[in-house]
Design a protein around this motif. Sequence first.
Motif, PDB file in Angstrom:
ATOM      1  N   ILE A   6      33.716  -9.402 -13.880  1.00 30.44           N
ATOM      2  CA  ILE A   6      32.710  -8.649 -14.276  1.00 30.44           C
ATOM      3  C   ILE A   6      32.096  -7.879 -12.946  1.00 30.44           C
ATOM      4  O   ILE A   6      31.321  -7.008 -12.960  1.00 30.44           O
ATOM      5  N   ALA A   7      32.381  -8.417 -11.619  1.00 30.21           N
ATOM      6  CA  ALA A   7      31.830  -7.777 -10.559  1.00 30.21           C
ATOM      7  C   ALA A   7      32.792  -6.601 -10.439  1.00 30.21           C
ATOM      8  O   ALA A   7      32.127  -5.462 -10.068  1.00 30.21           O
ATOM      9  N   ASP A   8      33.988  -6.333 -10.563  1.00 31.65           N
ATOM     10  CA  ASP A   8      34.856  -5.082 -10.665  1.00 31.65           C
ATOM     11  C   ASP A   8      34.229  -4.112 -11.771  1.00 31.65           C
ATOM     12  O   ASP A   8      33.947  -2.987 -11.401  1.00 31.65           O
ATOM     13  N   LEU A   9      33.678  -4.599 -12.858  1.00 32.09           N
ATOM     14  CA  LEU A   9      33.065  -3.684 -13.933  1.00 32.09           C
ATOM     15  C   LEU A   9      31.971  -3.054 -13.164  1.00 32.09           C
ATOM     16  O   LEU A   9      31.842  -1.895 -13.542  1.00 32.09           O
ATOM     17  N   ALA A  10      31.212  -3.813 -12.543  1.00 27.69           N
ATOM     18  CA  ALA A  10      29.913  -3.338 -12.031  1.00 27.69           C
ATOM     19  C   ALA A  10      30.177  -2.684 -10.671  1.00 27.69           C
ATOM     20  O   ALA A  10      29.095  -2.080 -10.050  1.00 27.69           O
ATOM     21  N   ASN A  11      31.373  -2.550 -10.378  1.00 18.30           N
ATOM     22  CA  ASN A  11      31.734  -1.943  -9.094  1.00 18.30           C
ATOM     23  C   ASN A  11      30.924  -2.584  -7.831  1.00 18.30           C
ATOM     24  O   ASN A  11      30.557  -1.714  -6.979  1.00 18.30           O
ATOM     25  N   ASN A  44      29.705 -11.467  -4.532  1.00 17.27           N
ATOM     26  CA  ASN A  44      28.140 -11.956  -4.066  1.00 17.27           C
ATOM     27  C   ASN A  44      27.254 -11.153  -4.191  1.00 17.27           C
ATOM     28  O   ASN A  44      26.187 -11.423  -4.768  1.00 17.27           O
ATOM     29  N   ALA A  45      27.519  -9.762  -4.049  1.00 19.57           N
ATOM     30  CA  ALA A  45      26.549  -8.636  -4.335  1.00 19.57           C
ATOM     31  C   ALA A  45      26.200  -8.666  -5.721  1.00 19.57           C
ATOM     32  O   ALA A  45      24.880  -8.529  -6.216  1.00 19.57           O
ATOM     33  N   PHE A  46      27.188  -8.839  -6.541  1.00 21.59           N
ATOM     34  CA  PHE A  46      26.765  -8.855  -8.312  1.00 21.59           C
ATOM     35  C   PHE A  46      25.886 -10.021  -8.548  1.00 21.59           C
ATOM     36  O   PHE A  46      25.046  -9.806  -9.130  1.00 21.59           O
ATOM     37  N   CYS A  47      26.187 -11.151  -7.975  1.00 23.67           N
ATOM     38  CA  CYS A  47      25.348 -12.230  -8.337  1.00 23.67           C
ATOM     39  C   CYS A  47      23.910 -12.084  -7.938  1.00 23.67           C
ATOM     40  O   CYS A  47      23.155 -12.248  -8.708  1.00 23.67           O
ATOM     41  N   ARG A  48      23.697 -11.385  -6.744  1.00 24.00           N
ATOM     42  CA  ARG A  48      22.460 -11.502  -6.296  1.00 24.00           C
ATOM     43  C   ARG A  48      21.583 -10.326  -7.273  1.00 24.00           C
ATOM     44  O   ARG A  48      20.570 -10.206  -7.639  1.00 24.00           O
ATOM     45  N   TYR A  49      22.313  -9.407  -7.473  1.00 25.86           N
ATOM     46  CA  TYR A  49      21.813  -8.196  -8.242  1.00 25.86           C
ATOM     47  C   TYR A  49      21.489  -8.628  -9.769  1.00 25.86           C
ATOM     48  O   TYR A  49      20.376  -8.271 -10.137  1.00 25.86           O
ATOM     49  N   PHE A  50      22.263  -9.290 -10.363  1.00 31.71           N
ATOM     50  CA  PHE A  50      22.015  -9.649 -11.862  1.00 31.71           C
ATOM     51  C   PHE A  50      20.938 -10.705 -11.954  1.00 31.71           C
ATOM     52  O   PHE A  50      20.121 -10.645 -12.665  1.00 31.71           O
ATOM     53  N   LYS A  51      21.075 -11.746 -10.751  1.00 36.10           N
ATOM     54  CA  LYS A  51      19.932 -12.728 -10.907  1.00 36.10           C
ATOM     55  C   LYS A  51      18.426 -12.139 -10.622  1.00 36.10           C
ATOM     56  O   LYS A  51      17.515 -12.627 -10.980  1.00 36.10           O
ATOM     57  N   ARG A  52      18.610 -11.264  -9.873  1.00 36.69           N
ATOM     58  CA  ARG A  52      17.141 -10.374  -9.323  1.00 36.69           C
ATOM     59  C   ARG A  52      16.648  -9.732 -10.453  1.00 36.69           C
ATOM     60  O   ARG A  52      15.461  -9.596 -10.828  1.00 36.69           O
ATOM     61  N   ARG A  53      17.561  -9.367 -11.629  1.00 34.44           N
ATOM     62  CA  ARG A  53      17.002  -8.576 -12.608  1.00 34.44           C
ATOM     63  C   ARG A  53      16.821  -9.380 -13.826  1.00 34.44           C
ATOM     64  O   ARG A  53      16.225  -8.594 -14.851  1.00 34.44           O
ATOM     65  N   THR A  54      17.539 -10.549 -13.823  1.00 34.12           N
ATOM     66  CA  THR A  54      17.257 -11.386 -15.102  1.00 34.12           C
ATOM     67  C   THR A  54      16.746 -12.739 -14.928  1.00 34.12           C
ATOM     68  O   THR A  54      16.449 -13.571 -15.956  1.00 34.12           O
ATOM     69  N   ARG A  55      16.645 -13.000 -13.610  1.00 36.54           N
ATOM     70  CA  ARG A  55      16.234 -14.409 -13.082  1.00 36.54           C
ATOM     71  C   ARG A  55      17.293 -15.640 -13.934  1.00 36.54           C
ATOM     72  O   ARG A  55      16.609 -16.682 -13.963  1.00 36.54           O
ATOM     73  N   LYS A  56      18.368 -15.248 -13.862  1.00 38.51           N
ATOM     74  CA  LYS A  56      19.414 -16.072 -14.388  1.00 38.51           C
ATOM     75  C   LYS A  56      20.694 -15.993 -13.666  1.00 38.51           C
ATOM     76  O   LYS A  56      20.768 -14.596 -13.692  1.00 38.51           O
ATOM     77  N   THR A  57      21.651 -16.651 -13.616  1.00 36.51           N
ATOM     78  CA  THR A  57      22.989 -16.111 -13.422  1.00 36.51           C
ATOM     79  C   THR A  57      23.627 -15.364 -14.582  1.00 36.51           C
ATOM     80  O   THR A  57      23.348 -15.679 -15.605  1.00 36.51           O
ATOM     81  N   PHE A  58      24.771 -14.821 -14.025  1.00 40.47           N
ATOM     82  CA  PHE A  58      25.466 -13.838 -15.255  1.00 40.47           C
ATOM     83  C   PHE A  58      25.998 -15.169 -16.293  1.00 40.47           C
ATOM     84  O   PHE A  58      26.105 -14.740 -17.453  1.00 40.47           O
TER      85      PHE A  58
END
Length: 279
Positions: free
Chosen positions: A199-204, A208-222
Amino acid sequence: MKVLPFQIPKPEKSALIYQVDKAAQFYPHLHQHEEIQISIVLAGEGELIVGDTVNYFKPNDVFIVGSNIPHLFRNNPVEGQEAHMLTLFFTKSSFGDSFFDLPEMEYLQPLLRKLESGVQVQEKVSGIKSLFLELHGQSHFERMISFLEILKLAASSKTSSLSSFVYQKVYSDDEGERMSKVMNHAISNYQNPITLQEIADLANMTPNAFCRYFKRRTRKTFFQFLLEIRLEAACRMLKNNPEMSIVAVSEASGFNNLSNFNRKFREMKGMTPTRYRRE
């Protein structure tokens, strides 16, 4: 066409926008727009993502999505059938900056305050549906009267929230593309294993960066988000496919073992899958 923000096509000299969506698939990308959206689904079913939460929609469901809330209606395509939804769009300033602040509009204020997270209208749906079905042949004036009647019914009905958290920022096009890809991938592939690297590859992005990015925008982990998709899918299978065993439902909804499925189901739904099917 931009994914986020999304521009609602606005007819000339029309403060209230009426839109008919009738196609094999609703607009398939996560998007947001300034307009508040009141929609009734006439045909089709599938997932509705609002903010951080995965909901489910089916015919005769009525939803109100507030201004600039990221959302996505993703219907399950059925060969030979079209999804069908009627929608009214408006902003709080569509009819003048102070229209909804008038004393006559005080009745609507509790409903309007709820729209920061979006709502599903739980009652008086048949009356709202009848008003929506009359919109097509109405003049602009008649349509305005019907719109106020729809708001009146919604304001006097029980509602449920569509989201627990909404990222308070207008997404850039790149962010919209990224979140849309991630959420669509999860919805399309929940029944299969999905790794963080995938999923991180899909988001380019790096994991670690993807985990922070997704949680900041949804308040939950992927993976919390993915778990909700899987459990909502399991709930539909339990209700709609009584011939399926609990084991089969567990496997078809993406769980690798039955004990984990039973534990997660009970944590989120407050009951066992077997009891859920019976109720």
